[in-house]
Enzyme design. Sequence first.
Site, PDB file in Angstrom:
ATOM      1  N   CYS A 150       5.692   4.765  14.565  1.00 44.27           N
ATOM      2  CA  CYS A 150       6.216   3.534  13.955  1.00 44.27           C
ATOM      3  C   CYS A 150       7.254   2.845  14.829  1.00 44.27           C
ATOM      4  O   CYS A 150       7.676   1.721  14.504  1.00 44.27           O
ATOM      5  CB  CYS A 150       6.823   3.842  12.586  1.00 44.27           C
ATOM      6  SG  CYS A 150       5.649   4.509  11.388  1.00 44.27           S
ATOM      7  N   CYS A 158       0.888  12.595  -2.902  1.00 46.62           N
ATOM      8  CA  CYS A 158       0.217  13.188  -4.060  1.00 46.62           C
ATOM      9  C   CYS A 158      -1.200  12.640  -4.191  1.00 46.62           C
ATOM     10  O   CYS A 158      -1.381  11.437  -4.405  1.00 46.62           O
ATOM     11  CB  CYS A 158       1.002  12.894  -5.333  1.00 46.62           C
ATOM     12  SG  CYS A 158       0.263  13.603  -6.822  1.00 46.62           S
ATOM     13  N   CYS A 171       6.160   5.359   7.915  1.00 42.10           N
ATOM     14  CA  CYS A 171       7.367   6.086   7.568  1.00 42.10           C
ATOM     15  C   CYS A 171       7.801   5.670   6.166  1.00 42.10           C
ATOM     16  O   CYS A 171       7.811   4.482   5.837  1.00 42.10           O
ATOM     17  CB  CYS A 171       8.481   5.803   8.567  1.00 42.10           C
ATOM     18  SG  CYS A 171       8.272   6.680  10.145  1.00 42.10           S
ATOM     19  N   CYS A 173       2.022   7.856  -1.875  1.00 42.08           N
ATOM     20  CA  CYS A 173       3.104   8.643  -1.305  1.00 42.08           C
ATOM     21  C   CYS A 173       4.306   8.563  -2.243  1.00 42.08           C
ATOM     22  O   CYS A 173       4.737   7.467  -2.603  1.00 42.08           O
ATOM     23  CB  CYS A 173       3.461   8.109   0.077  1.00 42.08           C
ATOM     24  SG  CYS A 173       4.316   9.310   1.100  1.00 42.08           S
TER      25      CYS A 173
END
Length: 365
Positions: free
Chosen positions: A161, A186, A178, A192
């Site tokens: 990134c 999950c 990020c 995320c």
Amino acid sequence: MRGAEGGGMALWRGLRCCRRAFAWLPVLLIALLLLWSYYGYVCELCLDAEMLWDSAYSGGSRPPGGQQKAAAMTVSNPVEKVAYLVVFHILFVLFVWTYWKSVFTLPIQPGKKFHMSYADQERYENEERPEVQRQILAEIARKLPVYTRTGSGGIRFCDRCQLIKPDRCHHCSVCAMCVLKMDHHCPWVNNCIGFSNYKFFLLFLAYSLLYCLYIAATVFKYFIKYWTGELTNGRSKFHILFLLFVAIMFFVSLMFLFGYHCWLVSRNRSTLEAFSAPVFQNGPDKNGFNLGFVKNLQQVFGEEKKLWLLPIASSQGDGHFFPMRALSEARNPLLTNEEQWEEDGLDEEPQGSGEASSLAIERET
């Protein structure tokens, strides 16, 4: 050559689309189970779908297949039926609301000031000496509120990134970005879990746990009645049996998961920090962000208690900076100009500026 490259790119894009589609299968599974549980509880247990079906053929007509079927009402007490339906719909709405927010609240990326400028990026990439690269990162990090380090003591930098990682920020390989205060990715929400939706995820676990517990507790009595032959409605018996089985199965698994995350919140840790302690200037410290039980709760749920049980964003801060347990860890050794820090919009009040400056000079030398 160009045709082969184009075919390879098309294949890669097709595989990527298939992977994204398959990632939604767990979400679809939960949605279908939720819809079936609603039908089974409301229509079969409380309203008796078979009797509703028969009542549609009142006035002398018959349902297809011959004679009208005799239906046994599962919940016959009107007061009990209303109470069951009211509580069920409250939990159902909270369950769906928190799950929706967990799935569709996008994770937050670090702000622009954490990204390397084009000039710094070019200077960093053209430099081959590792010690000079570390020095470049240290110079960039001087104006940023970053306190955690890599295992070797260097600045946490994401080469994919191209940014300096804020504290508790990690790169998610699935999301390819990020994520601020990343906890984990999950698959059951296809998202995320991080700063932006961790509160929603916790509430989703809590309300799904209550939802399963409530279904199991209220269905159990009628499961016994079917088992002993007191109720004979065959189709409702099937739904009651599987409602109880699925509710207990999910309750047991969710109980352990929710208990684990409650423990993490009480210690102010993420799942990643529980497995690998954050590293500060003085070394790893698993309790580096532990402020005490009440303040730890406020970090996630905010200070307004009326919003704690609702999936409404109320977490403290913006995800870029987090208070730390020790005052010595709350000072950036790379930051030599506190006025520059204040200009960047940070709220922390300077305490003992002379001591902080001397400490920074001593550590830099």
